[in-house]
Scaffold this motif. Structure first.
Motif, PDB file in Angstrom:
ATOM      1  N   ALA A 136       0.803  -1.157   0.107  1.00 15.97           N
ATOM      2  CA  ALA A 136      -0.182   0.031   0.018  1.00 15.97           C
ATOM      3  C   ALA A 136       0.879   1.281  -0.141  1.00 15.97           C
ATOM      4  CB  ALA A 136      -0.963   0.052   1.071  1.00 15.97           C
ATOM      5  N   HIS A 137       0.521   2.134  -0.738  1.00 19.13           N
ATOM      6  CA  HIS A 137       0.917   3.624  -0.709  1.00 19.13           C
ATOM      7  C   HIS A 137      -0.084   4.653  -0.848  1.00 19.13           C
ATOM      8  CE1 HIS A 137       0.662   4.828  -4.807  1.00 19.13           C
ATOM      9  NE2 HIS A 137       1.198   3.666  -5.361  1.00 19.13           N
ATOM     10  N   ARG A 138       0.330   5.793  -0.177  1.00 17.89           N
ATOM     11  CA  ARG A 138      -0.850   6.919  -0.290  1.00 17.89           C
ATOM     12  C   ARG A 138      -0.948   7.489  -1.905  1.00 17.89           C
ATOM     13  NH1 ARG A 138      -2.294  10.272   4.289  1.00 17.89           N
ATOM     14  NH2 ARG A 138      -4.347  10.399   4.074  1.00 17.89           N
ATOM     15  N   GLY A 139      -1.944   7.362  -2.024  1.00 16.95           N
ATOM     16  CA  GLY A 139      -2.307   8.188  -3.579  1.00 16.95           C
ATOM     17  C   GLY A 139      -3.019   7.156  -4.637  1.00 16.95           C
ATOM     18  N   LEU A 140      -2.877   7.368  -5.748  1.00 13.81           N
ATOM     19  CA  LEU A 140      -3.627   6.319  -6.825  1.00 13.81           C
ATOM     20  C   LEU A 140      -2.479   5.363  -7.302  1.00 13.81           C
ATOM     21  CD1 LEU A 140      -2.489   7.887  -9.547  1.00 13.81           C
ATOM     22  CD2 LEU A 140      -4.138   9.342  -9.309  1.00 13.81           C
ATOM     23  N   CYS A 141      -3.099   4.534  -8.130  1.00 17.24           N
ATOM     24  CA  CYS A 141      -2.383   3.628  -8.781  1.00 17.24           C
ATOM     25  C   CYS A 141      -1.940   4.388 -10.301  1.00 17.24           C
ATOM     26  CB  CYS A 141      -3.355   2.570  -9.302  1.00 17.24           C
ATOM     27  SG  CYS A 141      -3.975   1.459  -7.775  1.00 17.24           S
ATOM     28  N   GLY A 142      -0.683   4.669 -10.348  1.00 18.07           N
ATOM     29  CA  GLY A 142      -0.124   5.239 -11.398  1.00 18.07           C
ATOM     30  C   GLY A 142      -0.004   4.256 -12.465  1.00 18.07           C
ATOM     31  N   SER A 143       0.199   4.962 -13.767  1.00 13.76           N
ATOM     32  CA  SER A 143       0.305   3.936 -15.042  1.00 13.76           C
ATOM     33  C   SER A 143       1.340   2.836 -14.932  1.00 13.76           C
ATOM     34  CB  SER A 143       0.727   4.870 -16.167  1.00 13.76           C
ATOM     35  OG  SER A 143       1.874   5.373 -16.004  1.00 13.76           O
ATOM     36  N   GLU A 144       2.357   3.257 -14.033  1.00 10.07           N
ATOM     37  CA  GLU A 144       3.383   1.931 -13.700  1.00 10.07           C
ATOM     38  C   GLU A 144       3.312   1.848 -12.250  1.00 10.07           C
ATOM     39  OE1 GLU A 144       6.724   2.265 -17.011  1.00 10.07           O
ATOM     40  OE2 GLU A 144       7.474   3.231 -15.170  1.00 10.07           O
ATOM     41  N   TRP A 145       2.387   1.437 -11.870  1.00 12.33           N
ATOM     42  CA  TRP A 145       2.024   1.301 -10.490  1.00 12.33           C
ATOM     43  C   TRP A 145       2.850  -0.042  -9.964  1.00 12.33           C
ATOM     44  CZ3 TRP A 145       0.581  -3.890  -9.790  1.00 12.33           C
ATOM     45  CH2 TRP A 145       0.101  -4.773 -10.742  1.00 12.33           C
ATOM     46  N   TYR A 146       3.267  -0.891 -10.854  1.00  9.18           N
ATOM     47  CA  TYR A 146       4.037  -1.963 -10.286  1.00  9.18           C
ATOM     48  C   TYR A 146       5.429  -1.663 -10.181  1.00  9.18           C
ATOM     49  CZ  TYR A 146       4.550  -1.369 -15.346  1.00  9.18           C
ATOM     50  OH  TYR A 146       4.618  -1.011 -16.505  1.00  9.18           O
ATOM     51  N   ARG A 147       5.914  -0.475 -10.646  1.00  9.38           N
ATOM     52  CA  ARG A 147       7.529   0.277 -10.243  1.00  9.38           C
ATOM     53  C   ARG A 147       7.317   1.278  -9.149  1.00  9.38           C
ATOM     54  NH1 ARG A 147      10.772  -0.771 -14.613  1.00  9.38           N
ATOM     55  NH2 ARG A 147       9.644  -0.964 -16.682  1.00  9.38           N
ATOM     56  N   SER A 148       6.043   1.342  -8.519  1.00  7.89           N
ATOM     57  CA  SER A 148       5.859   2.415  -7.515  1.00  7.89           C
ATOM     58  C   SER A 148       6.504   1.982  -6.033  1.00  7.89           C
ATOM     59  CB  SER A 148       4.621   2.796  -7.152  1.00  7.89           C
ATOM     60  OG  SER A 148       3.779   3.351  -8.306  1.00  7.89           O
ATOM     61  N   SER A 149       6.994   2.987  -5.290  1.00  6.47           N
ATOM     62  CA  SER A 149       7.452   2.766  -4.022  1.00  6.47           C
ATOM     63  C   SER A 149       6.222   2.558  -2.973  1.00  6.47           C
ATOM     64  CB  SER A 149       8.365   4.066  -3.656  1.00  6.47           C
ATOM     65  OG  SER A 149       8.755   3.427  -2.414  1.00  6.47           O
ATOM     66  N   TYR A 150       6.176   1.403  -2.378  1.00  3.08           N
ATOM     67  CA  TYR A 150       5.190   1.091  -1.360  1.00  3.08           C
ATOM     68  C   TYR A 150       5.483   1.303  -0.269  1.00  3.08           C
ATOM     69  CZ  TYR A 150       2.115  -0.408  -5.150  1.00  3.08           C
ATOM     70  OH  TYR A 150       1.679  -0.312  -6.573  1.00  3.08           O
ATOM     71  N   ASP A 151       4.612   1.798   0.838  1.00  2.00           N
ATOM     72  CA  ASP A 151       5.053   2.184   2.329  1.00  2.00           C
ATOM     73  C   ASP A 151       4.770   1.035   3.056  1.00  2.00           C
ATOM     74  OD1 ASP A 151       3.184   5.258   1.539  1.00  2.00           O
ATOM     75  OD2 ASP A 151       5.596   4.869   1.678  1.00  2.00           O
ATOM     76  N   TYR A 152       3.769   0.242   2.748  1.00  5.22           N
ATOM     77  CA  TYR A 152       3.586  -0.946   3.557  1.00  5.22           C
ATOM     78  C   TYR A 152       3.681  -2.091   2.800  1.00  5.22           C
ATOM     79  CZ  TYR A 152       1.529   2.739   6.549  1.00  5.22           C
ATOM     80  OH  TYR A 152       1.481   3.847   7.337  1.00  5.22           O
ATOM     81  N   TRP A 153       4.122  -3.249   3.089  1.00  8.89           N
ATOM     82  CA  TRP A 153       3.995  -4.691   2.555  1.00  8.89           C
ATOM     83  C   TRP A 153       3.655  -5.707   3.857  1.00  8.89           C
ATOM     84  CZ3 TRP A 153       5.436  -5.882  -2.241  1.00  8.89           C
ATOM     85  CH2 TRP A 153       5.772  -4.758  -3.029  1.00  8.89           C
TER      86      TRP A 153
END
Length: 123
Positions: A96-113
């Motif tokens: 999970a991370h704050r905000g929306l799912c970007g076009s490259e959501w799989y490359r985003s930095s996530y705050d919680y795992w």
């Protein structure tokens, strides 16, 4: 904190429903919730991402076999996988991370795992 559950041993062609429960923060407070998986010997790959702002995004390989749902009252996001194949075997994680799912959501930095839940597809 995120906790996944629902994995196990499933026969090919079967289905499995995985759940991701959050604590310490509220999913519908503008969080993007994503599912990833990691097969033995392979890199982790994104499966799907869901956010209140921009809906659901799926990886190309999903091909209609995965369905996401959310239960805000339980602070939970579920993924149901149908027509399971042996290549779906792996550890499934939610993030999970704050905000929306970007076009490259799989490359985003996530705050919680989460710690992951094992899915094994085998006869």
């Amino acid at each position: 904190q995120l906790v996944e559950s629902g994995g196990g041993l499933v026969q090919p062609g079967g289905s499995v429903r995985l759940s991701c429960v959050g604590s310490g923060f509220t999913f519908d407070d503008d969080y993007a919730i994503a599912w990833f998986r990691q097969a033995p010997g392979k890199e982790r790959e994104g499966v799907s991402c869901l956010s209140t702002t921009n809906g659901v995004s799926f990886a190309d390989f999903v091909k209609g076999r995965f369905t996401l749902s959310r239960d805000d009252a339980k602070n939970t996001v579920n993924v149901e996988v149908n027509m399971l194949k042996p290549e779906d075997t792996g550890i499934y994680y939610c993030a999970a991370h704050r905000g929306l799912c970007g076009s490259e959501w799989y490359r985003s930095s996530y705050d919680y795992w989460g710690q992951g839940t094992q899915v094994t597809v085998s006869s």
